[in-house]
Design a protein around this motif. Sequence first.
Motif, PDB file in Angstrom:
ATOM      1  N   UNK A   1      17.189  19.313  20.248  1.00 32.36           N
ATOM      2  CA  UNK A   1      16.464  20.181  19.326  1.00 32.36           C
ATOM      3  C   UNK A   1      17.073  20.054  17.939  1.00 32.36           C
ATOM      4  N   UNK A   2      16.420  20.663  16.976  1.00 34.54           N
ATOM      5  CA  UNK A   2      16.910  20.598  15.598  1.00 34.54           C
ATOM      6  C   UNK A   2      18.362  21.062  15.537  1.00 34.54           C
ATOM      7  N   UNK A   3      19.167  20.343  14.785  1.00 38.29           N
ATOM      8  CA  UNK A   3      20.576  20.702  14.642  1.00 38.29           C
ATOM      9  C   UNK A   3      21.484  19.891  15.546  1.00 38.29           C
ATOM     10  N   UNK A   4      20.888  19.095  16.440  1.00 39.49           N
ATOM     11  CA  UNK A   4      21.711  18.312  17.364  1.00 39.49           C
ATOM     12  C   UNK A   4      22.160  17.000  16.735  1.00 39.49           C
ATOM     13  N   UNK A   5      23.426  16.686  16.980  1.00 42.61           N
ATOM     14  CA  UNK A   5      24.027  15.447  16.484  1.00 42.61           C
ATOM     15  C   UNK A   5      24.404  14.581  17.681  1.00 42.61           C
ATOM     16  N   UNK A   6      23.925  13.336  17.665  1.00 43.65           N
ATOM     17  CA  UNK A   6      24.209  12.398  18.764  1.00 43.65           C
ATOM     18  C   UNK A   6      24.934  11.190  18.194  1.00 43.65           C
ATOM     19  N   UNK A   7      26.081  10.858  18.743  1.00 42.85           N
ATOM     20  CA  UNK A   7      26.840   9.679  18.326  1.00 42.85           C
ATOM     21  C   UNK A   7      26.683   8.594  19.374  1.00 42.85           C
ATOM     22  N   UNK A   8      26.251   7.406  18.936  1.00 40.33           N
ATOM     23  CA  UNK A   8      26.085   6.291  19.866  1.00 40.33           C
ATOM     24  C   UNK A   8      27.169   5.256  19.610  1.00 40.33           C
ATOM     25  N   UNK A   9      27.892   4.922  20.636  1.00 37.62           N
ATOM     26  CA  UNK A   9      28.944   3.926  20.492  1.00 37.62           C
ATOM     27  C   UNK A   9      28.837   2.847  21.554  1.00 37.62           C
ATOM     28  N   UNK A  10      29.387   1.686  21.218  1.00 36.04           N
ATOM     29  CA  UNK A  10      29.278   0.535  22.103  1.00 36.04           C
ATOM     30  C   UNK A  10      29.166  -0.711  21.265  1.00 36.04           C
ATOM     31  N   UNK A  11      29.548  -1.841  21.833  1.00 34.62           N
ATOM     32  CA  UNK A  11      29.614  -3.087  21.084  1.00 34.62           C
ATOM     33  C   UNK A  11      28.235  -3.537  20.555  1.00 34.62           C
ATOM     34  N   UNK A  12      28.265  -4.549  19.702  1.00 35.33           N
ATOM     35  CA  UNK A  12      27.037  -5.143  19.174  1.00 35.33           C
ATOM     36  C   UNK A  12      26.119  -5.522  20.329  1.00 35.33           C
ATOM     37  N   UNK A  13      24.867  -5.115  20.238  1.00 30.19           N
ATOM     38  CA  UNK A  13      23.915  -5.473  21.277  1.00 30.19           C
ATOM     39  C   UNK A  13      24.065  -4.686  22.568  1.00 30.19           C
ATOM     40  N   UNK A  14      24.806  -3.602  22.524  1.00 32.59           N
ATOM     41  CA  UNK A  14      24.996  -2.790  23.736  1.00 32.59           C
ATOM     42  C   UNK A  14      23.696  -2.103  24.143  1.00 32.59           C
ATOM     43  N   UNK A  15      22.914  -1.700  23.150  1.00 31.76           N
ATOM     44  CA  UNK A  15      21.653  -1.020  23.450  1.00 31.76           C
ATOM     45  C   UNK A  15      21.480   0.305  22.728  1.00 31.76           C
ATOM     46  N   UNK A  16      22.241   0.507  21.663  1.00 34.15           N
ATOM     47  CA  UNK A  16      22.180   1.766  20.923  1.00 34.15           C
ATOM     48  C   UNK A  16      20.809   1.969  20.270  1.00 34.15           C
ATOM     49  N   UNK A  17      20.307   0.902  19.629  1.00 35.29           N
ATOM     50  CA  UNK A  17      19.007   1.020  18.975  1.00 35.29           C
ATOM     51  C   UNK A  17      17.891   1.133  20.017  1.00 35.29           C
ATOM     52  N   UNK A  18      18.042   0.428  21.122  1.00 34.95           N
ATOM     53  CA  UNK A  18      17.051   0.507  22.205  1.00 34.95           C
ATOM     54  C   UNK A  18      16.952   1.944  22.721  1.00 34.95           C
ATOM     55  N   UNK A  19      18.086   2.580  22.895  1.00 37.45           N
ATOM     56  CA  UNK A  19      18.110   3.977  23.323  1.00 37.45           C
ATOM     57  C   UNK A  19      17.439   4.873  22.278  1.00 37.45           C
ATOM     58  N   UNK A  20      17.736   4.617  21.012  1.00 34.15           N
ATOM     59  CA  UNK A  20      17.179   5.438  19.932  1.00 34.15           C
ATOM     60  C   UNK A  20      15.656   5.270  19.857  1.00 34.15           C
ATOM     61  N   UNK A  21      15.184   4.056  20.188  1.00 38.27           N
ATOM     62  CA  UNK A  21      13.739   3.809  20.205  1.00 38.27           C
ATOM     63  C   UNK A  21      13.064   4.748  21.210  1.00 38.27           C
ATOM     64  N   UNK A  22      13.643   4.842  22.391  1.00 37.63           N
ATOM     65  CA  UNK A  22      13.104   5.750  23.411  1.00 37.63           C
ATOM     66  C   UNK A  22      13.189   7.200  22.971  1.00 37.63           C
ATOM     67  N   UNK A  23      14.245   7.503  22.261  1.00 33.00           N
ATOM     68  CA  UNK A  23      14.451   8.853  21.746  1.00 33.00           C
ATOM     69  C   UNK A  23      13.333   9.211  20.765  1.00 33.00           C
ATOM     70  N   UNK A  24      13.017   8.258  19.899  1.00 35.91           N
ATOM     71  CA  UNK A  24      11.932   8.461  18.939  1.00 35.91           C
ATOM     72  C   UNK A  24      10.600   8.664  19.637  1.00 35.91           C
ATOM     73  N   UNK A  25      10.384   7.895  20.703  1.00 38.22           N
ATOM     74  CA  UNK A  25       9.142   8.049  21.479  1.00 38.22           C
ATOM     75  C   UNK A  25       9.098   9.429  22.121  1.00 38.22           C
ATOM     76  N   UNK A  26      10.219   9.827  22.689  1.00 39.70           N
ATOM     77  CA  UNK A  26      10.290  11.123  23.357  1.00 39.70           C
ATOM     78  C   UNK A  26      10.114  12.293  22.404  1.00 39.70           C
ATOM     79  N   UNK A  27      10.639  12.147  21.205  1.00 39.57           N
ATOM     80  CA  UNK A  27      10.519  13.218  20.208  1.00 39.57           C
ATOM     81  C   UNK A  27       9.135  13.210  19.575  1.00 39.57           C
ATOM     82  N   UNK A  28       8.414  12.096  19.723  1.00 39.10           N
ATOM     83  CA  UNK A  28       7.093  11.986  19.118  1.00 39.10           C
ATOM     84  C   UNK A  28       7.162  11.885  17.608  1.00 39.10           C
ATOM     85  N   UNK A  29       7.968  10.946  17.130  1.00 39.24           N
ATOM     86  CA  UNK A  29       8.109  10.791  15.683  1.00 39.24           C
ATOM     87  C   UNK A  29       7.343   9.566  15.185  1.00 39.24           C
ATOM     88  N   UNK A  30       7.127   9.548  13.878  1.00 38.78           N
ATOM     89  CA  UNK A  30       6.356   8.473  13.259  1.00 38.78           C
ATOM     90  C   UNK A  30       7.227   7.249  13.012  1.00 38.78           C
TER      91      UNK A  30
END
Length: 176
Positions: free
Chosen positions: A41-70
Amino acid sequence: MEAPAPHGPAERPRPGVITEFTVSSPEQMRELGRRLAKLLRAGDLVLLNGELGAGKTTLTRGLGEGLGVRGAVTSPTFVIARVHPSLGGGPPLVHVDAYRLGGGLEEMEDLDLDVSLPQSVVVVEWGEGKVEELAEDRLHVAIHRAVGDTTDEARHVCVTGIGPRWAAVDLGVLSA
Ligand SMILES: Nc1ncnc2c1ncn2[C@@H]1O[C@H](COP(=O)(O)OP(=O)(O)OP(=O)(O)O)[C@@H](O)[C@H]1O
Ligand SMILES: [Mg+2]
Protein backbone atom coordinates in the motif's frame (compact mmCIF):
# COMPACT_ATOMS: atom_id res chain seq x y z
CA MET A 1 37.85 -6.87 18.15
CA GLU A 2 34.48 -6.98 19.84
CA ALA A 3 32.36 -10.06 19.31
CA PRO A 4 29.30 -9.28 17.17
CA ALA A 5 25.93 -9.22 18.90
CA PRO A 6 23.97 -12.44 18.28
CA HIS A 7 21.44 -10.59 16.11
CA GLY A 8 23.90 -8.52 14.13
CA PRO A 9 24.84 -4.84 14.42
CA ALA A 10 22.74 -2.98 16.96
CA GLU A 11 21.66 -0.29 14.48
CA ARG A 12 19.97 -2.84 12.27
CA PRO A 13 16.39 -3.51 13.39
CA ARG A 14 15.63 -7.17 13.90
CA PRO A 15 13.58 -8.59 11.09
CA GLY A 16 9.99 -9.28 11.98
CA VAL A 17 9.20 -11.88 9.38
CA ILE A 18 11.18 -13.87 6.86
CA THR A 19 10.17 -16.26 4.12
CA GLU A 20 12.40 -18.12 1.68
CA PHE A 21 11.53 -20.08 -1.41
CA THR A 22 12.59 -20.96 -4.94
CA VAL A 23 11.27 -19.26 -8.07
CA SER A 24 11.79 -21.48 -11.09
CA SER A 25 11.13 -19.23 -14.12
CA PRO A 26 10.81 -15.59 -15.18
CA GLU A 27 7.03 -16.05 -15.41
CA GLN A 28 6.97 -17.25 -11.80
CA MET A 29 9.01 -14.23 -10.79
CA ARG A 30 6.37 -11.99 -12.38
CA GLU A 31 3.70 -13.91 -10.54
CA LEU A 32 5.60 -13.29 -7.31
CA GLY A 33 5.48 -9.58 -8.12
CA ARG A 34 1.73 -9.74 -8.68
CA ARG A 35 1.27 -11.49 -5.34
CA LEU A 36 3.51 -9.02 -3.58
CA ALA A 37 1.43 -6.18 -5.02
CA LYS A 38 -1.57 -7.43 -3.06
CA LEU A 39 0.32 -6.89 0.19
CA LEU A 40 1.52 -3.39 -0.64
CA ARG A 41 0.00 0.00 0.00
CA ALA A 42 1.00 3.64 -0.19
CA GLY A 43 4.01 4.36 2.01
CA ASP A 44 5.63 0.96 1.50
CA LEU A 45 9.31 0.76 0.64
CA VAL A 46 10.68 -2.37 -1.05
CA LEU A 47 14.42 -2.96 -1.52
CA LEU A 48 15.44 -5.44 -4.20
CA ASN A 49 18.89 -6.94 -4.04
CA GLY A 50 20.74 -9.55 -6.03
CA GLU A 51 23.37 -9.74 -8.74
CA LEU A 52 23.04 -8.43 -12.30
CA GLY A 53 20.31 -10.34 -14.07
CA ALA A 54 18.98 -11.89 -10.87
CA GLY A 55 15.43 -10.87 -11.72
CA LYS A 56 14.82 -7.63 -9.83
CA THR A 57 13.27 -5.83 -12.79
CA THR A 58 11.27 -8.94 -13.74
CA LEU A 59 9.79 -8.97 -10.24
CA THR A 60 9.04 -5.24 -10.44
CA ARG A 61 7.26 -5.81 -13.77
CA GLY A 62 4.86 -8.20 -12.05
CA LEU A 63 4.49 -5.73 -9.23
CA GLY A 64 3.45 -3.05 -11.70
CA GLU A 65 0.91 -5.42 -13.24
CA GLY A 66 -0.45 -6.30 -9.82
CA LEU A 67 -0.74 -2.67 -8.77
CA GLY A 68 -2.41 -1.83 -12.08
CA VAL A 69 -0.09 0.99 -13.05
CA ARG A 70 0.50 2.67 -16.39
CA GLY A 71 3.47 1.82 -18.58
CA ALA A 72 5.58 -1.30 -18.76
CA VAL A 73 8.27 -1.59 -16.12
CA THR A 74 11.68 -1.73 -17.82
CA SER A 75 15.31 -1.38 -16.79
CA PRO A 76 15.86 2.35 -16.68
CA THR A 77 18.95 3.00 -18.82
CA PHE A 78 19.24 6.75 -18.63
CA VAL A 79 16.96 7.55 -15.75
CA ILE A 80 17.37 6.53 -12.17
CA ALA A 81 13.71 6.57 -11.28
CA ARG A 82 10.44 6.25 -13.12
CA VAL A 83 6.97 6.94 -11.78
CA HIS A 84 4.14 4.70 -12.99
CA PRO A 85 0.79 6.27 -12.11
CA SER A 86 -2.09 4.02 -11.12
CA LEU A 87 -4.71 3.27 -13.77
CA GLY A 88 -7.24 2.84 -10.97
CA GLY A 89 -7.40 4.52 -7.61
CA GLY A 90 -4.29 2.88 -6.18
CA PRO A 91 -0.88 4.26 -5.33
CA PRO A 92 1.66 4.99 -8.07
CA LEU A 93 4.72 2.79 -8.39
CA VAL A 94 8.05 4.59 -8.10
CA HIS A 95 10.71 2.32 -9.60
CA VAL A 96 14.28 3.27 -8.77
CA ASP A 97 17.47 1.67 -10.08
CA ALA A 98 20.26 2.71 -7.72
CA TYR A 99 22.94 0.62 -9.45
CA ARG A 100 24.98 3.55 -10.69
CA LEU A 101 24.63 5.47 -7.49
CA GLY A 102 27.57 4.85 -5.25
CA GLY A 103 26.48 6.88 -2.27
CA GLY A 104 23.34 6.99 -0.23
CA LEU A 105 20.27 9.17 -0.21
CA GLU A 106 22.16 12.45 -0.64
CA GLU A 107 22.98 11.43 -4.19
CA MET A 108 19.29 10.81 -4.84
CA GLU A 109 18.14 14.05 -3.27
CA ASP A 110 16.71 15.30 -6.56
CA LEU A 111 14.34 12.36 -6.66
CA ASP A 112 12.53 13.53 -3.53
CA LEU A 113 11.78 9.96 -2.54
CA ASP A 114 10.94 11.10 0.98
CA VAL A 115 8.26 13.34 -0.49
CA SER A 116 6.71 10.72 -2.77
CA LEU A 117 6.94 7.73 -0.41
CA PRO A 118 3.86 8.47 1.77
CA GLN A 119 1.53 8.28 -1.24
CA SER A 120 3.46 5.75 -3.35
CA VAL A 121 4.87 2.26 -3.41
CA VAL A 122 8.62 2.78 -3.80
CA VAL A 123 10.73 -0.09 -5.17
CA VAL A 124 14.51 0.33 -5.24
CA GLU A 125 16.77 -2.06 -7.15
CA TRP A 126 20.24 -2.18 -5.58
CA GLY A 127 18.78 -0.27 -2.65
CA GLU A 128 20.65 -2.02 0.12
CA GLY A 129 23.01 0.27 1.99
CA LYS A 130 21.57 3.30 0.23
CA VAL A 131 17.94 4.02 1.06
CA GLU A 132 17.30 2.44 4.46
CA GLU A 133 17.00 5.86 6.09
CA LEU A 134 13.87 6.56 4.08
CA ALA A 135 11.66 4.39 6.26
CA GLU A 136 11.70 2.42 9.46
CA ASP A 137 9.43 -0.15 7.85
CA ARG A 138 10.87 -1.92 4.84
CA LEU A 139 10.55 -5.07 2.84
CA HIS A 140 13.87 -6.51 1.69
CA VAL A 141 13.80 -8.97 -1.19
CA ALA A 142 17.06 -10.78 -1.96
CA ILE A 143 17.18 -12.73 -5.23
CA HIS A 144 20.04 -15.03 -6.11
CA ARG A 145 20.71 -17.72 -8.68
CA ALA A 146 20.08 -21.01 -6.98
CA VAL A 147 23.33 -22.74 -6.24
CA GLY A 148 23.82 -25.95 -8.19
CA ASP A 149 20.90 -25.24 -10.47
CA THR A 150 21.30 -26.85 -13.88
CA THR A 151 18.54 -25.04 -15.79
CA ASP A 152 19.98 -21.62 -14.90
CA GLU A 153 16.44 -20.39 -14.27
CA ALA A 154 15.99 -21.18 -10.61
CA ARG A 155 16.26 -18.27 -8.19
CA HIS A 156 16.46 -18.36 -4.44
CA VAL A 157 14.30 -15.61 -2.97
CA CYS A 158 14.41 -14.39 0.61
CA VAL A 159 11.84 -11.82 1.73
CA THR A 160 12.36 -10.04 5.04
CA GLY A 161 9.89 -7.66 6.63
CA ILE A 162 11.46 -5.06 8.87
CA GLY A 163 9.59 -2.84 11.32
CA PRO A 164 6.11 -2.84 12.86
CA ARG A 165 4.38 -2.52 9.47
CA TRP A 166 5.43 -6.07 8.59
CA ALA A 167 5.37 -7.71 11.99
CA ALA A 168 1.91 -9.23 11.59
CA VAL A 169 1.92 -9.72 7.81
CA ASP A 170 1.88 -13.32 6.58
CA LEU A 171 4.59 -13.38 3.91
CA GLY A 172 3.83 -17.06 3.36
CA VAL A 173 1.19 -16.06 0.81
CA LEU A 174 4.03 -15.08 -1.54
CA SER A 175 5.18 -18.64 -2.06
CA ALA A 176 1.78 -20.36 -1.88
N1 LIG B 1 13.55 -17.49 -12.23
C1 LIG B 1 13.83 -16.35 -12.88
N2 LIG B 1 13.39 -15.19 -12.36
C2 LIG B 1 13.68 -14.03 -12.98
N3 LIG B 1 14.37 -13.90 -14.12
C3 LIG B 1 14.83 -15.02 -14.68
C4 LIG B 1 14.58 -16.29 -14.09
N4 LIG B 1 15.16 -17.24 -14.86
C5 LIG B 1 15.73 -16.60 -15.87
N5 LIG B 1 15.53 -15.27 -15.79
C6 LIG B 1 16.04 -14.27 -16.75
O1 LIG B 1 17.01 -13.49 -16.08
C7 LIG B 1 16.91 -12.13 -16.51
C8 LIG B 1 16.60 -11.24 -15.32
O2 LIG B 1 16.71 -9.92 -15.75
P1 LIG B 1 16.27 -8.69 -14.88
O3 LIG B 1 16.43 -7.49 -15.72
O4 LIG B 1 14.94 -8.93 -14.25
O5 LIG B 1 17.38 -8.73 -13.71
P2 LIG B 1 17.84 -7.57 -12.73
O6 LIG B 1 18.07 -8.23 -11.42
O7 LIG B 1 16.87 -6.45 -12.77
O8 LIG B 1 19.23 -7.12 -13.34
P3 LIG B 1 20.00 -5.72 -13.19
O9 LIG B 1 20.82 -5.84 -11.95
O10 LIG B 1 20.84 -5.63 -14.41
O11 LIG B 1 18.99 -4.62 -13.09
C9 LIG B 1 15.82 -12.07 -17.56
O12 LIG B 1 16.41 -12.18 -18.82
C10 LIG B 1 14.98 -13.30 -17.24
O13 LIG B 1 14.32 -13.81 -18.38
MG1 LIG C 1 17.09 -4.44 -13.15
